[in-house]
Design an enzyme around this catalytic site. Structure first.
Site, PDB file in Angstrom:
ATOM      1  N   ARG A   1       2.671  -7.048   8.775  1.00 19.48           N
ATOM      2  CA  ARG A   1       2.169  -5.751   9.371  1.00 19.48           C
ATOM      3  C   ARG A   1       2.717  -5.368  10.529  1.00 19.48           C
ATOM      4  O   ARG A   1       2.676  -3.962  10.820  1.00 19.48           O
ATOM      5  CB  ARG A   1       0.491  -6.035   9.604  1.00 19.48           C
ATOM      6  CG  ARG A   1      -0.090  -6.018   7.972  1.00 19.48           C
ATOM      7  CD  ARG A   1      -1.743  -6.500   8.203  1.00 19.48           C
ATOM      8  NE  ARG A   1      -2.429  -6.213   7.040  1.00 19.48           N
ATOM      9  CZ  ARG A   1      -3.423  -6.874   6.738  1.00 19.48           C
ATOM     10  NH1 ARG A   1      -3.865  -7.981   7.391  1.00 19.48           N
ATOM     11  NH2 ARG A   1      -4.102  -6.585   5.467  1.00 19.48           N
TER      12      ARG A   1
ATOM     13  N   LYS B   1       0.945  -1.172  -0.058  1.00 21.78           N
ATOM     14  CA  LYS B   1      -0.101  -0.045   0.059  1.00 21.78           C
ATOM     15  C   LYS B   1       0.657   1.286  -0.084  1.00 21.78           C
ATOM     16  O   LYS B   1       2.008   1.187   0.386  1.00 21.78           O
ATOM     17  CB  LYS B   1      -1.044   0.058   1.365  1.00 21.78           C
ATOM     18  CG  LYS B   1      -1.741  -1.160   1.325  1.00 21.78           C
ATOM     19  CD  LYS B   1      -3.058  -1.123   2.191  1.00 21.78           C
ATOM     20  CE  LYS B   1      -3.867  -2.349   2.400  1.00 21.78           C
ATOM     21  NZ  LYS B   1      -5.162  -2.320   3.224  1.00 21.78           N
TER      22      LYS B   1
ATOM     23  N   TYR C   1     -12.577  -2.191  -3.520  1.00 22.74           N
ATOM     24  CA  TYR C   1     -13.196  -2.013  -2.280  1.00 22.74           C
ATOM     25  C   TYR C   1     -14.636  -2.099  -1.925  1.00 22.74           C
ATOM     26  O   TYR C   1     -15.303  -1.689  -0.927  1.00 22.74           O
ATOM     27  CB  TYR C   1     -12.381  -1.273  -1.380  1.00 22.74           C
ATOM     28  CG  TYR C   1     -10.872  -1.439  -1.152  1.00 22.74           C
ATOM     29  CD1 TYR C   1     -10.617  -2.543   0.034  1.00 22.74           C
ATOM     30  CD2 TYR C   1      -9.795  -0.856  -1.316  1.00 22.74           C
ATOM     31  CE1 TYR C   1      -9.454  -3.087   0.324  1.00 22.74           C
ATOM     32  CE2 TYR C   1      -8.579  -0.992  -0.983  1.00 22.74           C
ATOM     33  CZ  TYR C   1      -8.296  -2.215  -0.149  1.00 22.74           C
ATOM     34  OH  TYR C   1      -6.942  -2.463   0.279  1.00 22.74           O
TER      35      TYR C   1
ATOM     36  N   PHE D   1     -15.071   3.334   7.311  1.00 17.83           N
ATOM     37  CA  PHE D   1     -13.848   3.770   7.041  1.00 17.83           C
ATOM     38  C   PHE D   1     -13.452   3.799   5.357  1.00 17.83           C
ATOM     39  O   PHE D   1     -12.676   3.882   4.963  1.00 17.83           O
ATOM     40  CB  PHE D   1     -12.903   2.752   7.540  1.00 17.83           C
ATOM     41  CG  PHE D   1     -13.168   1.261   7.371  1.00 17.83           C
ATOM     42  CD1 PHE D   1     -12.766   0.764   5.981  1.00 17.83           C
ATOM     43  CD2 PHE D   1     -13.794   0.592   8.207  1.00 17.83           C
ATOM     44  CE1 PHE D   1     -12.900  -0.667   5.721  1.00 17.83           C
ATOM     45  CE2 PHE D   1     -14.058  -0.827   7.900  1.00 17.83           C
ATOM     46  CZ  PHE D   1     -13.691  -1.363   6.807  1.00 17.83           C
TER      47      PHE D   1
ATOM     48  N   HIS E   1      -2.098  -5.518   1.608  1.00 18.68           N
ATOM     49  CA  HIS E   1      -3.507  -6.150   1.468  1.00 18.68           C
ATOM     50  C   HIS E   1      -3.267  -7.644   0.987  1.00 18.68           C
ATOM     51  O   HIS E   1      -2.405  -7.856   0.243  1.00 18.68           O
ATOM     52  CB  HIS E   1      -4.334  -5.580   0.388  1.00 18.68           C
ATOM     53  CG  HIS E   1      -5.620  -6.374  -0.262  1.00 18.68           C
ATOM     54  ND1 HIS E   1      -6.746  -6.492   0.565  1.00 18.68           N
ATOM     55  CD2 HIS E   1      -5.593  -7.370  -1.230  1.00 18.68           C
ATOM     56  CE1 HIS E   1      -7.289  -7.268  -0.256  1.00 18.68           C
ATOM     57  NE2 HIS E   1      -6.788  -7.919  -1.015  1.00 18.68           N
TER      58      HIS E   1
ATOM     59  N   ARG F   1      -1.965 -14.953   4.620  1.00 16.44           N
ATOM     60  CA  ARG F   1      -2.581 -14.099   5.729  1.00 16.44           C
ATOM     61  C   ARG F   1      -1.753 -14.331   7.245  1.00 16.44           C
ATOM     62  O   ARG F   1      -1.760 -13.600   7.967  1.00 16.44           O
ATOM     63  CB  ARG F   1      -4.176 -14.535   5.837  1.00 16.44           C
ATOM     64  CG  ARG F   1      -5.038 -13.716   4.752  1.00 16.44           C
ATOM     65  CD  ARG F   1      -6.457 -14.291   4.716  1.00 16.44           C
ATOM     66  NE  ARG F   1      -7.206 -13.745   5.781  1.00 16.44           N
ATOM     67  CZ  ARG F   1      -7.723 -12.255   5.504  1.00 16.44           C
ATOM     68  NH1 ARG F   1      -7.369 -11.824   4.476  1.00 16.44           N
ATOM     69  NH2 ARG F   1      -8.396 -11.838   6.244  1.00 16.44           N
TER      70      ARG F   1
ATOM     71  N   ASN G   1      -2.088  -0.222   6.691  1.00 15.75           N
ATOM     72  CA  ASN G   1      -1.641  -1.613   7.319  1.00 15.75           C
ATOM     73  C   ASN G   1      -0.560  -2.296   6.294  1.00 15.75           C
ATOM     74  O   ASN G   1      -0.584  -3.447   6.193  1.00 15.75           O
ATOM     75  CB  ASN G   1      -2.735  -2.062   7.851  1.00 15.75           C
ATOM     76  CG  ASN G   1      -3.662  -2.529   6.574  1.00 15.75           C
ATOM     77  OD1 ASN G   1      -3.649  -2.231   5.424  1.00 15.75           O
ATOM     78  ND2 ASN G   1      -4.665  -3.597   6.880  1.00 15.75           N
TER      79      ASN G   1
ATOM     80  N   GLU H   1      -9.526 -10.997  -7.816  1.00 20.04           N
ATOM     81  CA  GLU H   1      -8.408  -9.644  -7.879  1.00 20.04           C
ATOM     82  C   GLU H   1      -7.241  -9.818  -8.663  1.00 20.04           C
ATOM     83  O   GLU H   1      -6.926  -8.970  -9.455  1.00 20.04           O
ATOM     84  CB  GLU H   1      -7.819  -9.493  -6.247  1.00 20.04           C
ATOM     85  CG  GLU H   1      -9.160  -9.164  -5.690  1.00 20.04           C
ATOM     86  CD  GLU H   1      -8.848  -9.359  -3.890  1.00 20.04           C
ATOM     87  OE1 GLU H   1      -9.444  -9.132  -3.064  1.00 20.04           O
ATOM     88  OE2 GLU H   1      -7.490  -9.716  -3.603  1.00 20.04           O
TER      89      GLU H   1
ATOM     90  N   THR I   1      -5.165  -7.555  10.641  1.00 24.54           N
ATOM     91  CA  THR I   1      -5.415  -6.506   9.834  1.00 24.54           C
ATOM     92  C   THR I   1      -4.998  -5.053  10.630  1.00 24.54           C
ATOM     93  O   THR I   1      -4.608  -4.170   9.938  1.00 24.54           O
ATOM     94  CB  THR I   1      -7.064  -6.181   9.612  1.00 24.54           C
ATOM     95  OG1 THR I   1      -7.614  -7.550   8.856  1.00 24.54           O
ATOM     96  CG2 THR I   1      -7.332  -4.790   8.856  1.00 24.54           C
TER      97      THR I   1
HETATM   98  P1  CMP Z   1      -7.276  -4.843   3.478  1.00 26.37           P
HETATM   99  O1  CMP Z   1      -6.496  -6.122   3.704  1.00 26.37           O
HETATM  100  O2  CMP Z   1      -6.668  -3.784   2.298  1.00 26.37           O
HETATM  101  O3  CMP Z   1      -8.942  -4.838   3.191  1.00 26.37           O
HETATM  102  C1  CMP Z   1      -9.717  -3.863   3.648  1.00 26.37           C
HETATM  103  C2  CMP Z   1      -9.048  -2.633   4.193  1.00 26.37           C
HETATM  104  O4  CMP Z   1      -9.973  -1.979   5.258  1.00 26.37           O
HETATM  105  C3  CMP Z   1      -8.182  -3.184   5.444  1.00 26.37           C
HETATM  106  O5  CMP Z   1      -7.039  -3.860   4.949  1.00 26.37           O
HETATM  107  C4  CMP Z   1      -7.766  -1.956   6.100  1.00 26.37           C
HETATM  108  O6  CMP Z   1      -6.910  -1.123   5.497  1.00 26.37           O
HETATM  109  C5  CMP Z   1      -9.167  -1.362   5.923  1.00 26.37           C
HETATM  110  N1  CMP Z   1      -9.839  -1.195   7.289  1.00 26.37           N
HETATM  111  C6  CMP Z   1     -10.546  -2.337   8.005  1.00 26.37           C
HETATM  112  N2  CMP Z   1     -10.928  -2.130   8.984  1.00 26.37           N
HETATM  113  C7  CMP Z   1     -10.871  -0.769   9.312  1.00 26.37           C
HETATM  114  C8  CMP Z   1     -10.992   0.087  10.225  1.00 26.37           C
HETATM  115  N3  CMP Z   1     -11.974  -0.535  11.426  1.00 26.37           N
HETATM  116  N4  CMP Z   1     -10.617   1.609  10.320  1.00 26.37           N
HETATM  117  C9  CMP Z   1      -9.905   1.692   9.431  1.00 26.37           C
HETATM  118  N5  CMP Z   1      -9.567   1.039   8.230  1.00 26.37           N
HETATM  119  C10 CMP Z   1     -10.054  -0.267   8.034  1.00 26.37           C
END
Ligand code: CMP
Length: 150
Positions: free
Chosen positions: A104, A11, A51, A59, A117, A87, A114, A128, A93
């Protein structure tokens, strides 16, 4: 049978902090074959489509804004049990909850920023991967074009 590919994004935050090399090294060291790789910047419509499942969540707008804020690295990774193993490698996450040594924990700044993805299912990994890479842009370990079954 478990699928053998997953899809990842390094990211904007991790790219800006010059973690591309470190993250790709950890991916290779964990036994993933980098089947496809691109350095791109997402458009608003690409990020919204990618997304879409999160649309309506508190968010969502910030997530799309962040994901379009700078260049990213996208890749298809190939390995047995790829989704689950990747994962585990990237961790929770929320980096505050991620295990030591995970990508992460090492490179993320917050739950939104984070670092990476990783696909959450075999079906989404295929969707994807197919969204971003055509067959002529992806290769298996033998150098042949990577087939992604439906
Ligand atoms: P990702 O694996 O890219 O998939 C969805 C993304 O949404 C996740 O990583 C986070 O970066 C973001 N995300 C998920 N939950 C939250 C949250 N509670 N607040 C902010 N961002 C979030």
């Amino acid at each position: 049978m478990k699928g053998n590919i997953t899809f990842t994004i390094i990211k904007p935050g991790a790219v800006a902090h010059e973690h591309i090399g470190d993250i790709l090294q950890k991916i290779s060291d964990a036994g993933f074959w980098i089947a496809a790789l691109k350095y791109i910047k997402l458009s608003h419509s690409q990020a919204s489509y990618f997304y879409a499942i999160h649309k309506g969540k508190p968010f969502y707008d910030e997530l799309v804004e962040f994901m379009t804020s700078g260049p990213i690295v996208i890749a298809i990774l190939e390995k047995e049990n790829a989704v689950e193993d990747y994962r585990k490698l990237i961790g929770n996450t929320d980096p505050a909850k991620a295990n030591p040594g995970t990508i992460r924990k090492l490179f993320a700044e917050s739950i939104q920023r984070n670092a990476v993805h990783g696909s959450d299912s075999d079906l989404n990994a295929k969707k994807e991967a197919n969204f971003f890479f055509s067959k002529c842009d992806r290769f298996d370990r033998n150098g042949n074009f990577l087939e992604i079954s439906d």
